[in-house]
Write a protein that holds these residues in place. Sequence first.
Motif, PDB file in Angstrom:
ATOM      1  N   THR A 233       0.805  -1.217   0.000  1.00 48.93           N
ATOM      2  CA  THR A 233       0.000   0.000   0.000  1.00 48.93           C
ATOM      3  C   THR A 233       0.841   1.272   0.000  1.00 48.93           C
ATOM      4  O   THR A 233       0.299   2.365  -0.117  1.00 48.93           O
ATOM      5  CB  THR A 233      -0.910   0.025   1.248  1.00 48.93           C
ATOM      6  OG1 THR A 233      -0.069   0.005   2.420  1.00 48.93           O
ATOM      7  CG2 THR A 233      -1.858  -1.162   1.255  1.00 48.93           C
TER       8      THR A 233
ATOM      9  N   GLY B  46       3.225   3.277   5.239  1.00 42.07           N
ATOM     10  CA  GLY B  46       2.473   2.270   4.504  1.00 42.07           C
ATOM     11  C   GLY B  46       3.065   0.896   4.737  1.00 42.07           C
ATOM     12  O   GLY B  46       3.754   0.657   5.732  1.00 42.07           O
TER      13      GLY B  46
ATOM     14  N   GLU C  46       3.147   4.446  -0.934  1.00 45.15           N
ATOM     15  CA  GLU C  46       3.124   5.301  -2.118  1.00 45.15           C
ATOM     16  C   GLU C  46       4.471   5.959  -2.399  1.00 45.15           C
ATOM     17  O   GLU C  46       4.618   6.677  -3.382  1.00 45.15           O
ATOM     18  CB  GLU C  46       2.044   6.372  -1.945  1.00 45.15           C
ATOM     19  CG  GLU C  46       0.657   5.773  -1.886  1.00 45.15           C
ATOM     20  CD  GLU C  46      -0.410   6.829  -1.646  1.00 45.15           C
ATOM     21  OE1 GLU C  46      -0.065   8.026  -1.495  1.00 45.15           O
ATOM     22  OE2 GLU C  46      -1.590   6.462  -1.606  1.00 45.15           O
TER      23      GLU C  46
END
Length: 144
Positions: free
Chosen positions: A62, A114, A64
């Motif tokens: 997940t 993340g 980024e």
Amino acid sequence: MDDGRPGGDPAAGRPRRRWPWVLMVVVLALTAGGAAAVVLTAAALSRDGTRARLITYRVTGTAEDVTVTYPSWQEGGLSAARLRLRTLPWTGETRTRGFMSGGSFTVTLGASGGEASCTVRVDGGPVRAATASGAFATASCDGF
């Protein structure tokens, strides 16, 4: 002929020592066997090093903001490749000759954190995998 008087042949009455000769033969045999093993191992590694290999890298998760660093073999030389990814998943492949085992594929997350997982596989063999979560965390897939 030794008549037992001083000045005769001192070695005439003693048995000959054979253990130094036996020891020398054993040492020579072990040395020759070790040398043969080294030659055979070097030949096998040389053949294995010229075989074409396919290395597959994969990153999922997940996060980024991810930086991946992985070994790259070009013209028989080892170098490091580094990529900055904004979206996942990512897959990369390298075809190489002269592959040496012991590589490290790392995934480092940025400040936004993340979660990310890395996997690496050589020629369809066992998968090396690791996961990182949180800001600036690192996952390393080592020993491939």
